[in-house]
Motif scaffolding. Structure first.
Motif, mmCIF file in Angstrom:
data_model
loop_
_atom_site.group_PDB
_atom_site.id
_atom_site.type_symbol
_atom_site.label_atom_id
_atom_site.label_comp_id
_atom_site.label_asym_id
_atom_site.label_seq_id
_atom_site.Cartn_x
_atom_site.Cartn_y
_atom_site.Cartn_z
ATOM 1 N N GLY A 46 0.634 -1.105 -0.073
ATOM 2 C CA GLY A 46 0.109 0.035 0.083
ATOM 3 C C GLY A 46 0.792 1.481 0.055
ATOM 4 O O GLY A 46 1.948 1.394 -0.052
ATOM 5 N N ASP A 47 0.142 2.238 0.208
ATOM 6 C CA ASP A 47 0.618 3.583 0.023
ATOM 7 C C ASP A 47 1.108 4.356 1.744
ATOM 8 O O ASP A 47 1.634 5.341 1.416
ATOM 9 C CB ASP A 47 -0.069 4.608 -0.715
ATOM 10 N N GLY A 48 0.614 3.700 2.526
ATOM 11 C CA GLY A 48 0.906 4.129 3.832
ATOM 12 C C GLY A 48 0.506 3.081 4.900
ATOM 13 O O GLY A 48 0.065 2.253 4.669
ATOM 14 N N CYS A 49 1.469 3.410 6.101
ATOM 15 C CA CYS A 49 1.213 2.378 7.137
ATOM 16 C C CYS A 49 1.678 3.118 8.257
ATOM 17 O O CYS A 49 2.337 3.929 8.288
ATOM 18 C CB CYS A 49 2.035 1.150 6.942
ATOM 19 N N TYR A 50 1.475 2.564 9.644
ATOM 20 C CA TYR A 50 2.060 2.759 10.853
ATOM 21 C C TYR A 50 2.754 1.426 11.204
ATOM 22 O O TYR A 50 2.414 0.314 10.902
ATOM 23 C CB TYR A 50 0.880 3.132 11.976
ATOM 24 N N ARG A 51 4.031 1.736 11.833
ATOM 25 C CA ARG A 51 4.949 0.801 12.062
ATOM 26 C C ARG A 51 5.243 0.899 13.436
ATOM 27 O O ARG A 51 5.769 2.030 13.870
ATOM 28 C CB ARG A 51 6.168 0.648 11.213
ATOM 29 N N ILE A 52 5.124 -0.190 14.423
ATOM 30 C CA ILE A 52 5.565 -0.095 15.759
ATOM 31 C C ILE A 52 6.845 -1.060 15.851
ATOM 32 O O ILE A 52 6.787 -2.067 15.515
ATOM 33 C CB ILE A 52 4.654 -0.510 16.833
ATOM 34 N N ILE A 103 9.726 -2.250 18.484
ATOM 35 C CA ILE A 103 9.966 -2.221 20.078
ATOM 36 C C ILE A 103 11.429 -3.107 20.140
ATOM 37 O O ILE A 103 11.476 -4.126 19.868
ATOM 38 C CB ILE A 103 9.070 -2.823 21.096
ATOM 39 N N SER A 104 12.251 -2.172 20.688
ATOM 40 C CA SER A 104 13.694 -2.899 20.677
ATOM 41 C C SER A 104 13.855 -3.451 22.205
ATOM 42 O O SER A 104 13.272 -2.784 23.178
ATOM 43 C CB SER A 104 14.786 -1.976 20.519
ATOM 44 N N GLY A 105 14.433 -4.601 22.377
ATOM 45 C CA GLY A 105 14.799 -5.086 23.648
ATOM 46 C C GLY A 105 14.635 -6.761 23.699
ATOM 47 O O GLY A 105 15.221 -7.168 22.520
ATOM 48 N N GLU A 106 14.039 -6.960 24.417
ATOM 49 C CA GLU A 106 13.792 -8.527 24.576
ATOM 50 C C GLU A 106 12.340 -8.945 24.661
ATOM 51 O O GLU A 106 11.962 -8.749 25.791
ATOM 52 C CB GLU A 106 14.832 -9.166 25.581
ATOM 53 N N PRO A 107 11.689 -9.541 23.717
ATOM 54 C CA PRO A 107 12.389 -9.856 22.328
ATOM 55 C C PRO A 107 12.090 -8.517 21.484
ATOM 56 O O PRO A 107 11.476 -7.508 21.955
ATOM 57 C CB PRO A 107 11.335 -10.941 21.920
ATOM 58 N N GLU A 108 12.788 -8.640 20.374
ATOM 59 C CA GLU A 108 12.588 -7.499 19.499
ATOM 60 C C GLU A 108 11.292 -7.768 18.694
ATOM 61 O O GLU A 108 10.815 -8.956 18.222
ATOM 62 C CB GLU A 108 13.665 -7.432 18.265
ATOM 63 N N MET A 109 10.487 -6.681 18.574
ATOM 64 C CA MET A 109 9.132 -6.918 17.951
ATOM 65 C C MET A 109 8.897 -5.885 16.891
ATOM 66 O O MET A 109 9.286 -4.717 17.038
ATOM 67 C CB MET A 109 8.100 -6.656 19.105
ATOM 68 N N ALA A 110 8.028 -5.932 15.861
ATOM 69 C CA ALA A 110 7.548 -5.160 14.975
ATOM 70 C C ALA A 110 6.404 -5.431 14.649
ATOM 71 O O ALA A 110 5.813 -6.797 14.193
ATOM 72 C CB ALA A 110 8.490 -5.225 13.710
ATOM 73 N N VAL A 111 5.368 -4.445 14.311
ATOM 74 C CA VAL A 111 4.192 -4.583 13.836
ATOM 75 C C VAL A 111 3.880 -3.245 12.827
ATOM 76 O O VAL A 111 4.119 -2.331 13.104
ATOM 77 C CB VAL A 111 2.964 -4.497 15.069
ATOM 78 N N GLU A 112 3.415 -3.999 11.607
ATOM 79 C CA GLU A 112 2.850 -2.999 10.652
ATOM 80 C C GLU A 112 1.320 -2.943 10.495
ATOM 81 O O GLU A 112 0.681 -3.846 10.386
ATOM 82 C CB GLU A 112 3.893 -3.054 9.220
ATOM 83 N N PHE A 113 1.014 -1.674 10.716
ATOM 84 C CA PHE A 113 -0.737 -1.525 10.253
ATOM 85 C C PHE A 113 -0.844 -0.881 9.264
ATOM 86 O O PHE A 113 -0.427 0.670 9.406
ATOM 87 C CB PHE A 113 -0.921 -0.894 11.722
ATOM 88 N N GLY A 114 -1.417 -1.407 8.461
ATOM 89 C CA GLY A 114 -1.985 -0.629 7.047
ATOM 90 C C GLY A 114 -3.241 -0.501 7.085
ATOM 91 O O GLY A 114 -4.233 -1.221 7.677
ATOM 92 N N HIS A 115 -3.930 0.464 6.094
ATOM 93 C CA HIS A 115 -5.360 0.481 5.996
ATOM 94 C C HIS A 115 -5.581 1.099 4.630
ATOM 95 O O HIS A 115 -4.802 1.762 4.154
ATOM 96 C CB HIS A 115 -6.191 1.254 7.142
ATOM 97 N N HIS A 116 -6.739 0.859 4.027
ATOM 98 C CA HIS A 116 -7.117 1.480 2.775
ATOM 99 C C HIS A 116 -8.681 1.265 2.686
ATOM 100 O O HIS A 116 -9.311 0.285 3.080
ATOM 101 C CB HIS A 116 -6.402 0.829 1.542
ATOM 102 N N GLY A 117 -9.298 2.424 2.006
ATOM 103 C CA GLY A 117 -10.527 2.398 1.761
ATOM 104 C C GLY A 117 -11.165 1.393 0.902
ATOM 105 O O GLY A 117 -10.081 0.884 0.020
ATOM 106 N N GLU A 118 -12.398 1.170 0.717
ATOM 107 C CA GLU A 118 -12.936 0.270 -0.491
ATOM 108 C C GLU A 118 -12.409 0.759 -2.000
ATOM 109 O O GLU A 118 -12.199 -0.032 -2.987
ATOM 110 C CB GLU A 118 -14.486 0.442 -0.524
ATOM 111 N N ASN A 119 -12.075 2.097 -2.003
ATOM 112 C CA ASN A 119 -11.664 2.585 -3.280
ATOM 113 C C ASN A 119 -9.931 2.471 -3.440
ATOM 114 O O ASN A 119 -9.578 2.899 -4.425
ATOM 115 C CB ASN A 119 -11.983 4.198 -3.551
ATOM 116 N N GLY A 120 -9.240 1.842 -2.345
ATOM 117 C CA GLY A 120 -8.063 1.406 -2.458
ATOM 118 C C GLY A 120 -7.039 2.615 -2.024
ATOM 119 O O GLY A 120 -5.818 2.616 -1.748
ATOM 120 N N ASP A 121 -7.635 3.896 -1.303
ATOM 121 C CA ASP A 121 -7.046 4.967 -1.214
ATOM 122 C C ASP A 121 -6.777 5.034 0.409
ATOM 123 O O ASP A 121 -7.695 4.921 1.190
ATOM 124 C CB ASP A 121 -7.758 6.384 -1.443
#
Length: 359
Positions: A288-294, A296-314
């Protein structure tokens, strides 16, 4: 019995809030406020683009809407260019005994250590006298950098750094004032836009950093650290909000950093392009064209990418929807919350209860 709700504004977020209120089984739309005289008297369904009438006519009469004695106001009016005036509006609602959920000013998401104590005391006194609550949230600042990262930290054994990123292409984001005057896109590189004036980043997104720190029980160094990288346009670009001539500002990266003993511990970071071809060295969404990415450095190392888009794809359209619905879906919880200022740390789990499609 459904909670009686007034929608305050019908712009890019407000129109989606109207649709969301109408779809929510526990809410009833009873009034709509508009600032544009051309919208006065029009049906809320028309203003929201629903293709049907809802039987609620828009008005610019504030007193008439308060007289309806709504349980809550969903406030989505533009606040970026009138921060103090909009805070006065929100206090007035609370003084009149009406609960409020609002998309801004974003500093009220977690204003402690940012706004003067005297102003926060006014909100608390108004709530204590009337019993009404005020909650400011959305997606960013909001869910993407309060509930989401703090929920992830519940899995941590050790936390070295929490980093909340927005990575987005704003070329289809229709907010001319925000894009031109606040961010400075399309303006000469020697111009200092409002967002990059000293302390403004820490006011706008410092609430995010401070709330995460509060949720983790961390005391930050003062002041917060701001880091900025501006990129000039290598050619002419055109967006739905502004024209960006070659040589003017076209992309922006910034960080608002909470440190402990000089070490970065909580970081809010934005990568904002105005065309997908820009800044290939910067991170990109996995899809997609945009996301939020979290991260977290430490133990354990973690990453989550949260994306979204409307029904029209935007993703910019869906950005307005998720902002609106974070507010709309929080109405019942805010109505039940303690009086005065309510943050995400004060609320229970907010879900899309009642919104599962039927048929």
């Amino acid at each position: 019995m459904a909670l009686r709700v007034v929608e305050w504004s019908t712009g890019t977020v407000g129109r989606h809030a109207i649709a969301g209120i109408d779809a929510h089984p526990d809410l009833e739309l009873v009034g709509v406020w508009v600032s544009n005289p051309d919208k006065v008297g029009k049906d809320a369904g028309e203003l929201a683009g629903l293709g049907r009438e809802l039987g609620v006519r828009a008005t610019s009469d504030r007193d008439a809407l308060i007289a309806l004695k709504p349980d809550c106001i969903v406030h989505t009016a533009m606040t970026d260019d009138r921060v103090m005036e909009s805070i006065e509006d929100l206090i007035w609602f609370v003084e009149n005994g009406v609960n409020v959920v609002s998309s801004g000013p974003v500093v009220l998401q977690f204003p402690f250590g940012i706004l003067p104590d005297s102003l926060l005391e006014r909100i608390e006194k108004a709530g204590a006298a009337s019993g009404a609550s005020l909650h400011v949230n959305g997606i960013d600042p909001g869910f993407a950098n309060d509930v989401l990262p703090l929920s992830m930290t519940s899995l941590s054994q050790r936390i070295d750094e929490v980093r909340c990123q927005e990575i987005a292409d704003y070329s289809t984001y229709y907010q001319p004032v925000v894009m031109r005057d606040l961010f400075g896109f399309g303006q000469p590189m020697d111009t200092t836009p409002l967002l990059l004036s000293p302390g403004i980043l820490s006011m706008g997104w410092g609430s995010v950093v401070r709330q995460i720190a509060a949720g983790l029980g961390v005391t930050l160094d003062e002041p917060l650290v701001e880091r900025v990288e501006r990129v000039a346009a290598d050619r002419d670009y055109s967006t739905v909000s502004v024209e960006i001539p070659e040589g003017t500002m076209a992309a922006l990266r910034f960080e608002v950093v909470g440190q402990v003993n000089g070490v970065d511990r909580v970081v809010l970071e934005h990568y904002t392009r105005t065309h997908p071809d820009q800044c290939p060295q910067w991170p990109r969404p996995n899809s997609g064209d945009g996301c939020y990415r979290i991260l977290i450095s430490g133990e354990p190392e973690m990453a989550v990418e949260f994306g979204h888009h409307g029904e029209n794809g935007d993703h910019n359209v869906s950005g307005m929807i998720v902002t609106a619905m974070r507010l709309v879906n929080s109405v019942p919880a805010v109505v039940e919350a303690h009086a005065g200022l309510v943050t995400a740390l004060d609320l229970p789990l907010i879900t899309g209860r009642g919104l599962v499609a039927r048929g």
